[in-house]
Design an enzyme around this catalytic site. Sequence first.
Site, PDB file in Angstrom:
ATOM      1  N   GLU A 106      -6.438   8.518   9.841  1.00  0.00           N
ATOM      2  CA  GLU A 106      -4.892   8.410  10.713  1.00  0.00           C
ATOM      3  C   GLU A 106      -4.999   9.259  11.777  1.00  0.00           C
ATOM      4  O   GLU A 106      -4.181   8.941  12.617  1.00  0.00           O
ATOM      5  CB  GLU A 106      -3.864   9.042   9.563  1.00  0.00           C
ATOM      6  CG  GLU A 106      -3.914   8.035   8.054  1.00  0.00           C
ATOM      7  CD  GLU A 106      -2.525   7.925   7.491  1.00  0.00           C
ATOM      8  OE1 GLU A 106      -1.612   8.520   7.588  1.00  0.00           O
ATOM      9  OE2 GLU A 106      -2.609   7.154   6.402  1.00  0.00           O
ATOM     10  N   CYS A 160     -11.543   2.774  -0.876  1.00  0.00           N
ATOM     11  CA  CYS A 160     -10.089   3.236  -0.218  1.00  0.00           C
ATOM     12  C   CYS A 160      -9.839   2.519   0.839  1.00  0.00           C
ATOM     13  O   CYS A 160     -10.551   2.222   1.885  1.00  0.00           O
ATOM     14  CB  CYS A 160     -10.059   4.741  -0.047  1.00  0.00           C
ATOM     15  SG  CYS A 160      -8.806   5.422   0.923  1.00  0.00           S
ATOM     16  N   THR A 161      -8.464   2.158   1.050  1.00  0.00           N
ATOM     17  CA  THR A 161      -8.001   1.288   2.026  1.00  0.00           C
ATOM     18  C   THR A 161      -8.454   1.704   3.423  1.00  0.00           C
ATOM     19  O   THR A 161      -8.448   1.163   4.445  1.00  0.00           O
ATOM     20  CB  THR A 161      -6.341   1.459   2.283  1.00  0.00           C
ATOM     21  OG1 THR A 161      -5.851   2.947   2.067  1.00  0.00           O
ATOM     22  CG2 THR A 161      -5.802   0.596   1.008  1.00  0.00           C
ATOM     23  N   HIS A 162      -8.618   3.167   3.760  1.00  0.00           N
ATOM     24  CA  HIS A 162      -8.900   3.945   5.007  1.00  0.00           C
ATOM     25  C   HIS A 162     -10.217   3.729   5.633  1.00  0.00           C
ATOM     26  O   HIS A 162     -10.826   3.910   6.731  1.00  0.00           O
ATOM     27  CB  HIS A 162      -8.198   5.221   5.051  1.00  0.00           C
ATOM     28  CG  HIS A 162      -6.885   5.516   5.108  1.00  0.00           C
ATOM     29  ND1 HIS A 162      -6.009   5.104   4.015  1.00  0.00           N
ATOM     30  CD2 HIS A 162      -6.126   6.019   6.122  1.00  0.00           C
ATOM     31  CE1 HIS A 162      -4.850   5.238   4.217  1.00  0.00           C
ATOM     32  NE2 HIS A 162      -4.952   6.039   5.348  1.00  0.00           N
ATOM     33  N   TYR A 193      -0.623   8.453  -2.340  1.00  0.00           N
ATOM     34  CA  TYR A 193      -0.826   7.902  -3.622  1.00  0.00           C
ATOM     35  C   TYR A 193      -1.965   8.743  -4.279  1.00  0.00           C
ATOM     36  O   TYR A 193      -1.955   9.042  -5.416  1.00  0.00           O
ATOM     37  CB  TYR A 193      -0.915   6.485  -4.053  1.00  0.00           C
ATOM     38  CG  TYR A 193       0.444   5.884  -3.736  1.00  0.00           C
ATOM     39  CD1 TYR A 193       1.804   6.429  -3.380  1.00  0.00           C
ATOM     40  CD2 TYR A 193       0.464   4.462  -4.085  1.00  0.00           C
ATOM     41  CE1 TYR A 193       2.727   5.705  -3.132  1.00  0.00           C
ATOM     42  CE2 TYR A 193       1.562   3.836  -4.204  1.00  0.00           C
ATOM     43  CZ  TYR A 193       2.818   4.000  -3.433  1.00  0.00           C
ATOM     44  OH  TYR A 193       3.892   3.465  -3.551  1.00  0.00           O
ATOM     45  N   ASP A 198       0.893  -1.222  -0.088  1.00  0.00           N
ATOM     46  CA  ASP A 198      -0.126  -0.026  -0.025  1.00  0.00           C
ATOM     47  C   ASP A 198       0.913   1.051  -0.044  1.00  0.00           C
ATOM     48  O   ASP A 198       2.040   1.039   0.210  1.00  0.00           O
ATOM     49  CB  ASP A 198      -0.891  -0.053   1.262  1.00  0.00           C
ATOM     50  CG  ASP A 198      -1.680   1.269   1.232  1.00  0.00           C
ATOM     51  OD1 ASP A 198      -2.340   1.471   0.361  1.00  0.00           O
ATOM     52  OD2 ASP A 198      -1.708   1.756   2.208  1.00  0.00           O
ATOM     53  N   SER A 199       0.421   2.554  -0.312  1.00  0.00           N
ATOM     54  CA  SER A 199       1.065   3.595  -0.070  1.00  0.00           C
ATOM     55  C   SER A 199       1.789   3.837   1.158  1.00  0.00           C
ATOM     56  O   SER A 199       2.501   4.703   1.411  1.00  0.00           O
ATOM     57  CB  SER A 199       0.165   4.633  -0.633  1.00  0.00           C
ATOM     58  OG  SER A 199      -1.115   4.726   0.098  1.00  0.00           O
ATOM     59  N   CYS A 259      -3.562  -0.879  -2.025  1.00  0.00           N
ATOM     60  CA  CYS A 259      -3.904   0.362  -2.444  1.00  0.00           C
ATOM     61  C   CYS A 259      -4.913   0.538  -3.562  1.00  0.00           C
ATOM     62  O   CYS A 259      -4.774   0.000  -4.674  1.00  0.00           O
ATOM     63  CB  CYS A 259      -2.894   1.216  -2.755  1.00  0.00           C
ATOM     64  SG  CYS A 259      -2.972   2.950  -3.006  1.00  0.00           S
ATOM     65  N   ASN A 260      -6.199   1.173  -3.401  1.00  0.00           N
ATOM     66  CA  ASN A 260      -7.304   1.516  -4.413  1.00  0.00           C
ATOM     67  C   ASN A 260      -6.612   2.242  -5.645  1.00  0.00           C
ATOM     68  O   ASN A 260      -6.923   1.840  -6.680  1.00  0.00           O
ATOM     69  CB  ASN A 260      -8.412   2.037  -3.718  1.00  0.00           C
ATOM     70  CG  ASN A 260      -9.213   1.323  -2.877  1.00  0.00           C
ATOM     71  OD1 ASN A 260     -10.173   0.533  -3.499  1.00  0.00           O
ATOM     72  ND2 ASN A 260      -8.695   0.767  -1.627  1.00  0.00           N
TER      73      ASN A 260
HETATM   74  N1  DGL Z   1      -3.939   3.728  -0.115  1.00  0.00           N
HETATM   75  C1  DGL Z   1      -4.756   4.849  -0.678  1.00  0.00           C
HETATM   76  C2  DGL Z   1      -5.860   4.311  -1.306  1.00  0.00           C
HETATM   77  O1  DGL Z   1      -6.434   3.045  -1.091  1.00  0.00           O
HETATM   78  C3  DGL Z   1      -5.263   5.831   0.271  1.00  0.00           C
HETATM   79  C4  DGL Z   1      -3.910   6.784   0.770  1.00  0.00           C
HETATM   80  C5  DGL Z   1      -3.379   7.398  -0.300  1.00  0.00           C
HETATM   81  O2  DGL Z   1      -3.688   8.508  -1.117  1.00  0.00           O
HETATM   82  O3  DGL Z   1      -2.087   7.132  -0.421  1.00  0.00           O
HETATM   83  O4  DGL Z   1      -6.393   4.524  -2.491  1.00  0.00           O
END
Ligand code: DGL
Length: 270
Positions: A152, A184-186, A42, A10-11, A73-74
Amino acid sequence: MTWQSIGIFDSGVGGLTVLREIMRVLPQEDTLYFGDTARVPYGTKSPETVTRYAGEIGSFLLKRDIKLLVVACNTASAVALPSLKRQMSIPVVGVIEPGARRAVEVTHSGRIGVIGTAGTIRSSAYTRAIKRLQPEAVVYTRACPLFVPLVEEGWIDNQVARLTAQNYLQELKEAGIDTLVLGCTHYPLLKALIAEVMGADVTLVDSAEETARTVAAILAEKQLQRPASEKGNHHYYVSDIPAGFVRVGNRFLGGRLGDVFQVNLEDETD
Ligand code: DGL
């Protein structure tokens, strides 16, 4: 290959929501997680940059002898999956396709909402994936960039988070969707709040859960699953100092985060 690890990246810290689901569905598997904490986010970056980052991480994990790669990461799944699949000799699983498949399964009205980072929404990857499966579906999308820093910060159920969610989700509510993809991961950490704002008539689709199920299905099909009696070990790499990742990551994984090692991807290039 059965005994090799599952690679997942992931990012940053967010992909731990996907790892958490993989640990739940496949507790016997070893995993190698890479969080690109030096270059996060990302979601605001161009497809070219995210694709380059993803390729570097793919090479890093491939050298560590993984049997399957999960792009947690999406944003990276949305823009870099085809190039990663070309680069890698092992199965590569993104989060978009599993999330889209589930959305099509649960929708009754065919009116589906998708939320994600600006990069994910701009790519239209979810819309294309959903329409491939159900061409008559109507897809409404909305970028929710402030959700990532809120999660976060641990602000997942206070007034700031609630007002932000109401603001972002208003148009989707008005559009009359019956299904909303958390792209999105979060966002799984905001599930309770998003459910409260959207109301009981809207089903939330968690791409992390669906991705873990897809990983299990691929390992079973290719006979790469470890025996169920095993207990997996989990290793973590990050590209910046580990402190922030450890702090937030423990919240994501409910305190189960192991040792985290910092690596420099530049030292890795041949
Ligand atoms: N991990 C990113 C996603 O799922 C979210 C955080 C980022 O912008 O890097 O898109």
